[in-house]
Design a protein around this motif. Structure first.
Motif, mmCIF file in Angstrom:
data_model
loop_
_atom_site.group_PDB
_atom_site.id
_atom_site.type_symbol
_atom_site.label_atom_id
_atom_site.label_comp_id
_atom_site.label_asym_id
_atom_site.label_seq_id
_atom_site.Cartn_x
_atom_site.Cartn_y
_atom_site.Cartn_z
ATOM 1 N N TRP A 243 0.844 -1.203 0.000
ATOM 2 C CA TRP A 243 0.000 0.000 0.000
ATOM 3 C C TRP A 243 0.876 1.248 0.000
ATOM 4 O O TRP A 243 1.844 1.290 0.726
ATOM 5 N N PRO A 244 0.565 2.309 -0.780
ATOM 6 C CA PRO A 244 -0.567 2.457 -1.695
ATOM 7 C C PRO A 244 -0.179 2.201 -3.163
ATOM 8 O O PRO A 244 -0.917 2.588 -4.058
ATOM 9 N N GLU A 245 0.960 1.603 -3.393
ATOM 10 C CA GLU A 245 1.476 1.477 -4.760
ATOM 11 C C GLU A 245 0.488 0.762 -5.684
ATOM 12 O O GLU A 245 -0.101 -0.240 -5.309
ATOM 13 N N GLY A 246 0.329 1.318 -6.882
ATOM 14 C CA GLY A 246 -0.539 0.698 -7.884
ATOM 15 C C GLY A 246 -2.007 1.014 -7.724
ATOM 16 O O GLY A 246 -2.828 0.583 -8.535
ATOM 17 N N ARG A 247 -2.360 1.770 -6.678
ATOM 18 C CA ARG A 247 -3.775 2.123 -6.475
ATOM 19 C C ARG A 247 -4.038 3.541 -6.960
ATOM 20 O O ARG A 247 -3.145 4.390 -6.939
ATOM 21 N N GLY A 248 -5.266 3.787 -7.341
ATOM 22 C CA GLY A 248 -5.615 5.136 -7.756
ATOM 23 C C GLY A 248 -7.083 5.278 -8.084
ATOM 24 O O GLY A 248 -7.859 4.313 -8.012
ATOM 25 N N ILE A 249 -7.465 6.502 -8.418
ATOM 26 C CA ILE A 249 -8.862 6.840 -8.683
ATOM 27 C C ILE A 249 -8.934 7.666 -9.966
ATOM 28 O O ILE A 249 -8.163 8.609 -10.162
ATOM 29 N N PHE A 250 -9.842 7.291 -10.827
ATOM 30 C CA PHE A 250 -10.141 8.068 -12.032
ATOM 31 C C PHE A 250 -11.520 8.692 -11.864
ATOM 32 O O PHE A 250 -12.434 8.051 -11.347
ATOM 33 N N HIS A 251 -11.676 9.947 -12.280
ATOM 34 C CA HIS A 251 -13.044 10.462 -12.414
ATOM 35 C C HIS A 251 -13.129 11.423 -13.585
ATOM 36 O O HIS A 251 -12.133 12.050 -13.979
ATOM 37 N N ASN A 252 -14.326 11.496 -14.165
ATOM 38 C CA ASN A 252 -14.543 12.418 -15.283
ATOM 39 C C ASN A 252 -14.715 13.836 -14.752
ATOM 40 O O ASN A 252 -14.729 14.066 -13.532
ATOM 41 N N LYS A 253 -14.848 14.794 -15.662
ATOM 42 C CA LYS A 253 -14.881 16.204 -15.249
ATOM 43 C C LYS A 253 -16.090 16.513 -14.375
ATOM 44 O O LYS A 253 -16.011 17.320 -13.446
ATOM 45 N N ASP A 254 -17.232 15.862 -14.654
ATOM 46 C CA ASP A 254 -18.458 16.139 -13.894
ATOM 47 C C ASP A 254 -18.548 15.338 -12.597
ATOM 48 O O ASP A 254 -19.522 15.472 -11.847
ATOM 49 N N LYS A 255 -17.569 14.463 -12.366
ATOM 50 C CA LYS A 255 -17.548 13.611 -11.163
ATOM 51 C C LYS A 255 -18.790 12.720 -11.083
ATOM 52 O O LYS A 255 -19.342 12.492 -10.008
ATOM 53 N N PHE B 19 -18.643 9.790 -13.113
ATOM 54 C CA PHE B 19 -18.095 8.506 -13.572
ATOM 55 C C PHE B 19 -16.733 8.303 -12.906
ATOM 56 O O PHE B 19 -15.831 9.114 -13.078
ATOM 57 N N LEU B 20 -16.633 7.235 -12.097
ATOM 58 C CA LEU B 20 -15.411 6.967 -11.338
ATOM 59 C C LEU B 20 -14.927 5.560 -11.602
ATOM 60 O O LEU B 20 -15.725 4.651 -11.858
ATOM 61 N N SER C 238 -20.909 4.631 -11.573
ATOM 62 C CA SER C 238 -21.652 5.710 -12.225
ATOM 63 C C SER C 238 -22.550 6.359 -11.179
ATOM 64 O O SER C 238 -23.262 5.659 -10.463
ATOM 65 N N MET C 239 -22.496 7.685 -11.084
ATOM 66 C CA MET C 239 -23.268 8.385 -10.056
ATOM 67 C C MET C 239 -24.024 9.551 -10.668
ATOM 68 O O MET C 239 -23.565 10.167 -11.629
ATOM 69 N N GLN C 240 -25.176 9.845 -10.068
ATOM 70 C CA GLN C 240 -25.906 11.052 -10.469
ATOM 71 C C GLN C 240 -26.826 11.483 -9.338
ATOM 72 O O GLN C 240 -27.147 10.689 -8.453
#
Length: 227
Positions: A192-204, A206-207, A220-222
């Protein structure tokens, strides 16, 4: 905890592991090491041995675990899900078959839909090797760079994350944390924390969580309940 040769004391006495990991099955399987990530039966049942509160108590370290330790996994999965030995998993990705909606009268603040996905050839989080974990991350980084339109966004690795970025992800309730004792004993927090991460789109809306409990957890959130 590596490979224990003697039959372990399973503290979770009411768990499915205690029921189905008999001494006979242990003696047959405990020396086996899986090809993909070097996983063992001892590692698979570590939580049932360490804790007294597990209901299930077993984790697969890779795809091989389900086949190599089938004498244990099959009966546990069948009992847990209430399925027969010849049951087949069906997958249908045609979203047009999903009809109806959340009751419009329900006070829904927000909606979140998520799926977990694993990539063939890489270990699952309890068994994945350091090199494989970085391989999953690199595959995702190159794939997510191709996202277009409302899916386009940025990948934020946990390693070397700036404090301002970390705080923003915490404030958005996007950040996953280390320190869960179950996950630690199951092997999911190694390196930990190697290799972990978070992606999100501009509107937050889609993660993707990378290398948390799943290799990929796609979310997917709304706002509201109109899905």
């Amino acid at each position: 905890s590596g490979n224990i040769s003697s039959f372990p004391t399973i503290k979770s006495t009411h768990s499915l592991v205690a029921k189905h990991v008999t001494k006979e099955r242990w003696d047959k399987l405990h020396e086996h090491v899986t090809a993909t990530s070097g996983f063992t039966l001892a590692k698979a049942i570590a939580c049932a041995v360490e804790f007294d509160n597990q209901h299930c108590g077993i984790y697969a370290g890779d795809w091989d675990s389900y086949k190599d330790f089938a004498d244990v996994f099959d009966p546990i999965i069948q009992e847990y899900h209430g399925i027969s030995a010849d049951a087949k998993h069906t997958s249908d990705m045609d979203f047009s078959k999903i009809t109806g909606n959340v009751n419009p009268a329900a006070p829904v603040h927000s909606t979140r839909i998520r799926v977990g996905r694993s990539i063939d050839g890489f270990g699952l989080s309890p068994g994945i090797t350091k090199e494989q974990r970085l391989g999953v991350e690199n595959l995702f980084k190159s794939a997510s760079a191709q996202f277009e339109g409302d899916l386009a966004g940025n990948y934020y690795p946990l390693t070397g994350m700036e404090e301002s970025v970390r705080q923003q992800l915490v404030d958005d309730h996007f950040l996953f944390m280390s320190g869960d004792r179950n996950l630690t004993v199951a092997g999911m927090e190694r390196d930990w924390p190697e290799g972990r991460g978070i992606f999100h789109n501009k509107d937050k809306t889609f993660l993707v969580w990378v290398n948390e409990e799943d290799q990929l957890r796609i979310i997917s959130m709304q706002k509201g309940g109109d899905v």
